[in-house]
Write an enzyme that holds these catalytic residues in place. Structure first.
Site, PDB file in Angstrom:
ATOM      1  CG  ASN A   1       4.390  -9.792   7.262  1.00 42.34           C
ATOM      2  OD1 ASN A   1       4.523 -10.992   7.405  1.00 42.34           O
ATOM      3  ND2 ASN A   1       3.328  -9.412   6.069  1.00 42.34           N
TER       4      ASN A   1
ATOM      5  CE  LYS B   1       5.763  -8.755   3.514  1.00 44.86           C
ATOM      6  NZ  LYS B   1       5.656  -8.099   2.086  1.00 44.86           N
TER       7      LYS B   1
ATOM      8  CG  HIS C   1      -0.011  -8.980   3.566  1.00 42.97           C
ATOM      9  ND1 HIS C   1       0.436  -9.174   2.376  1.00 42.97           N
ATOM     10  CD2 HIS C   1       0.680  -8.213   4.374  1.00 42.97           C
ATOM     11  CE1 HIS C   1       1.548  -8.323   2.337  1.00 42.97           C
ATOM     12  NE2 HIS C   1       1.877  -7.567   3.222  1.00 42.97           N
TER      13      HIS C   1
ATOM     14  CD  GLU D   1       3.502 -10.029   0.309  1.00 44.56           C
ATOM     15  OE1 GLU D   1       3.566 -10.877   1.208  1.00 44.56           O
ATOM     16  OE2 GLU D   1       4.096  -9.035   0.071  1.00 44.56           O
TER      17      GLU D   1
ATOM     18  CD  GLU E   1       1.140  -3.981   4.806  1.00 40.22           C
ATOM     19  OE1 GLU E   1       2.365  -3.973   5.415  1.00 40.22           O
ATOM     20  OE2 GLU E   1       0.911  -4.802   4.073  1.00 40.22           O
TER      21      GLU E   1
ATOM     22  N   GLY F   1       7.625  -3.835  -0.394  1.00 39.39           N
ATOM     23  CA  GLY F   1       8.920  -4.427  -0.965  1.00 39.39           C
ATOM     24  C   GLY F   1       9.540  -3.886  -2.241  1.00 39.39           C
TER      25      GLY F   1
ATOM     26  CB  SER G   1       9.425   0.339   1.338  1.00 43.27           C
ATOM     27  OG  SER G   1       9.149  -0.433   0.038  1.00 43.27           O
TER      28      SER G   1
END
Ligand code: 13P
Length: 249
Positions: A9, A11, A94, A96, A166, A172, A212
């Site tokens: 991904n 991003k 996701h 985010e 996730e 991250g 991660s």
């Protein structure tokens, strides 16, 4: 036996020309993988990325899409646009997008249904916050996300779906969930799919871990019985992605 699926991904990283350079770097590093390999790239990179991976086993995915076919939705991208551009997978929900773009379980469900309608494989994201983990509600929360995401999805469709677990606190941050934590939730997600659709579907659906993931952590994570690969952020932009894809070497 489920085939592993390892997706990057990207991003909001890489301009179209940078994307081409990264694909050229990664192509030889991911070649010959036993797993399905997907690069989920920013919308503006999709067309050149599809051209750049032609003739390889790499599939291109999108990071998002809208749930209507077409119309006055300035700035959005539809499922038929993705299909026409040669996209095979689309990340949906996701964390985010949930946090910064007001995505909800209800919009996730609409997008999942639309993806299936057009033959795209959704990579459906779920996962808890650190607070939820500390409160002991991780499994309840993730089960709710899954149950809503799959409303109206048939068993035949669900068998082809990909779920990415996730944990938000691992995204991250460099903090990877322990193998036990990741396997526990992925197993619970599979059990939830089993309750909704039966054992056949639970056995077929692929469940990734994300947060991660690196070349160092991938082998142990992907060896777990309910972890069928990974959704990889930061490390998918580096040569380390080759190690992740070849975790079994
Ligand atoms: P990182 O691998 O950078 O933690 O990102 C995970 C992720 O959000 C993939 O979708």
């Amino acid at each position: 036996m489920r085939k592993k699926i390892i997706a990057g991904n990207w991003k909001m990283n890489k301009t179209p020309s940078e994307a081409l350079a990264l694909i050229e770097t990664l192509k030889p590093l991911v070649a010959g993988a036993d797993a399905d390999v997907v690069f989920c790239v920013p919308a503006i990179d999709i067309v050149p990325a599809v051209q750049a991976v032609a003739g390889t086993d790499i599939a291109i995915g999108a990071e998002n899409m809208y749930f209507e076919d077409k119309g006055a939705f300035t700035g959005e991208i539809s499922a038929p646009m993705l299909v026409d551009a040669g996209v095979k997978y689309v990340i949906i929900g996701h964390s985010e997008r949930r946090e910064y773009f007001a995505e909800t379980d209800a919009t996730v469900n609409k997008k999942v249904l639309k993806a299936f309608e057009y033959g795209l494989t959704p990579i459906i994201c779920c996962g808890e916050t650190l607070t939820q983990r500390e409160q002991g509600v991780t499994i309840d929360f993730v089960r709710q996300q899954i149950k809503i995401a799959f409303q109206g999805v048939t068993a035949e469709q669900a068998k082809t779906a990909v779920i990415a677990y996730e944990p938000i606190w691992a995204i991250g941050t460099g903090v990877v969930a322990t193998t036990e934590q990741a396997e526990e939730v992925c197993a619970a997600v599979r059990a939830c799919i089993g309750e909704l659709y039966g054992a056949d579907t639970a056995e077929a659906i692929r469940i990734q871990y994300g947060g991660s993931v690196s070349g160092a952590s991938a082998p142990e994570l992907f060896a777990q019985p309910d972890i069928d690969g990974g959704l990889v952020g930061g490390a998918s932009l580096k040569e380390d992605f080759g190690k992740i894809v070849h975790y079994d070497r």
